[in-house]
Write an enzyme that holds these catalytic residues in place. Structure first.
Site, short mmCIF file in Angstrom:
data_model
loop_
_atom_site.label_atom_id
_atom_site.label_comp_id
_atom_site.label_asym_id
_atom_site.label_seq_id
_atom_site.Cartn_x
_atom_site.Cartn_y
_atom_site.Cartn_z
N GLU A 244 0.83 -1.21 0.00
CA GLU A 244 0.00 0.00 0.00
C GLU A 244 0.86 1.26 0.00
O GLU A 244 0.54 2.24 -0.68
CB GLU A 244 -0.91 -0.02 1.23
CG GLU A 244 -1.87 1.17 1.29
CD GLU A 244 -3.01 0.94 2.27
OE1 GLU A 244 -3.38 -0.22 2.50
OE2 GLU A 244 -3.54 1.94 2.78
N ARG A 270 1.68 33.60 -17.80
CA ARG A 270 1.19 34.70 -16.98
C ARG A 270 2.25 35.80 -16.87
O ARG A 270 3.40 35.53 -16.47
CB ARG A 270 0.84 34.17 -15.58
CG ARG A 270 0.47 35.24 -14.58
CD ARG A 270 -0.92 35.79 -14.84
NE ARG A 270 -1.32 36.70 -13.79
CZ ARG A 270 -2.47 37.35 -13.80
NH1 ARG A 270 -3.35 37.17 -14.79
NH2 ARG A 270 -2.80 38.18 -12.82
#
Lengths: 381, 87
Positions: A244, A270
């Site tokens: 996991e 930007r």
């Protein structure tokens, strides 16, 4: 050490990215707002055989090694912005890994083909209302009665719990013994007598992933539904955590790479004070840090996964990878929102969702504090 | 060093930091007495596999197989005998 992807790994990653970008991008903002699990997306992923990756072909799996599974899930999470769906699929695979590792022949034949095909949704139930990090302090009891096990207790925050067809449940079978011998694991089917699930919990993030409570009231299952041997639960749990703590961080790396790409593109486009904000070190250094953490996380994770493929234990390596990658993901999301400014804060640009989704990454599968505890113990402290 | 001595040395120097393991015998119950817990078992597994070059399979990951130094030593020696027999 060879850190390059194989040709097969590259081909699989490209195929998964193309699939996710074409098939899994619709309607996520609304599903997130409504807290809805995407059944159609699950079915598409099943058709793409994402849940079958590491399982032997005899059970309907793709027979891939664990490192390839990890690199594929990383690519999947890069292209699939639905972190809830990605997490649900990771849970499905991890439950299958427990059955593959510890299940009987009958359990493997019965559950693994359905796990691989996605026709059966799996969950794993460990956490209880009064035992989280101290998971082995659980109170749910399982008692042997003739040829059955009778389970009583409740579990909480269970991923896929509200929709699971079968759940791997950890329960105390011998309360008089020490933790290491007291706990066992069981496979409980949804139609078992005495099994109920709560409605879905409302969460801050991962809202497309369904979590809920499970209740066992004299829940009766066949004797043969024990997973592994009686008293093997704590060891099974620890073993499964290694898988996991590799697989879910793989998905986190994919998300980090997407954030990296998004922030670079935005910073170049930007403009502020007459030039792209990428030209300001206050911005570019934050992005450079995301890249550094992404690369270091990869090295830590691939090493852990490669050890698992060799049949070696990777307790330390998996904890190191899990701790570093989950903390890095949160930092990357925060930096991403800051760099995009108002747009980062808006739902439309989808970074605020990544940030909300990332918060739980340092909590589930063992908190960051627990990872440090494990690492400390392994260092002899 | 014998297998038992190697395991004992690891348990007393790496797993137990106080003096409780100083008088440990090969047959003392490590789990029942609380000397090793569910986190220690990970450390122990890694050590045993690395030190002796063996693999402990899923169906062998039973608490009973780690209940004492003596039991662990028997399991490991049995595995080593099999490895040597195959060479």
């Amino acid at each position: 050490m060879d850190f390059s992807y194989s040709e097969d790994q590259i081909a699989l990653r490209e195929a998964v990215i193309k699939f996710a970008e074409q098939e899994l991008c619709e309607g996520l903002i609304q599903r997130d707002q409504d807290g809805i699990f995407w059944n159609e997306g699950w079915d598409k992923c099943a058709q793409m055989r994402l849940m079958a990756l590491p399982f032997p072909e005899e059970y309907g799996g793709s027979g891939l090694d664990f490192l390839t599974t990890v690199t594929t899930m990383e690519a999947f999470a890069y292209a699939c912005k639905d972190s809830g769906l990605v997490h649900a699929i990771c849970t499905q695979i991890l439950c299958g890994m427990q059955i593959l590792g510890f299940g009987s022949k009958e359990q493997k034949s019965s559950y693994l083909p359905a796990i691989c095909s996605g026709s059966l949704v799996m969950a794993q139930a460990i956490t209880e209302p009064e035992s989280g990090s101290d998971a082995m302090a659980m109170r749910t009891r399982a008692k042997k009665e003739k040829d059955s096990w009778v389970i009583n207790g409740s579990k909480t925050f269970i991923t896929n719990g509200p929709i699971a067809d079968a759940v791997i449940v950890f329960a105390v079978t011998d309360p008089d013994k020490r933790t290491l011998q007291a706990i066992s694991a069981f496979i409980v089917n949804r139609d078992s007598k005495g099994f109920e699930s709560s409605p879905t919990m409302i969460k801050m993030g991962l809202r497309t992933l369904l979590n809920g409570e499970l209740f066992f009231t004299n829940c009766t299952i066949p004797e043969t539904n024990i997973l592994g041997s009686e008293g093997q639960g704590a060891i099974l749990f620890n073993d499964s955590m290694e898988w996991e703590r590799c697989l879910i961080p793989a998905a986190h790396l994919g998300t980090m790479e997407r954030i990296l790409k998004t922030t670079i593109r935005y910073a170049k486009e930007r403009k502020s004070f007459g030039q792209p904000i990428a030209k300001y070190q206050a911005v570019s250094h934050r992005i450079a840090d995301i890249k550094v953490n992404l690369e270091l996380g990869r090295m830590a994770l691939y090493r852990a996964a490669a050890l698992k493929d060799k049949g070696k234990r990777a307790t330390m390596e998996a904890s190191v990878a899990k701790l570093f990658i989950s903390e890095s993901l949160k930092a990357a999301c925060l930096d991403g929102v800051q760099i995009l400014g108002g747009y980062g804060f808006s739902v439309e640009y989808e970074l605020e969702r990544d940030l909300r989704d990332s918060i739980a990454s340092t909590i589930y599968s063992g908190t960051s504090e627990m990872q440090r505890n494990i690492i400390s113990r392994l260092l002899g402290m | 060093m014998t297998t038992s001595e190697i395991i004992r040395n690891f348990v007393t120097t790496e797993l137990v930091l106080d003096n409780s393991a100083k008088k440990l015998s090969d047959t003392d119950k490590l789990i029942d007495s609380g000397i090793i817990d569910s986190m220690d078992i990970l450390t122990l597994l890694s050590f045993l596999e690395e030190q002796f070059g063996i693999e402990i399979e899923s169906d062998e990951l039973l608490p009973d197989n780690f209940e004492s130094i003596d039991v662990m030593a028997k399991m490991i020696n049995s595995k080593l005998d099999k490895i040597r027999g195959n060479e």
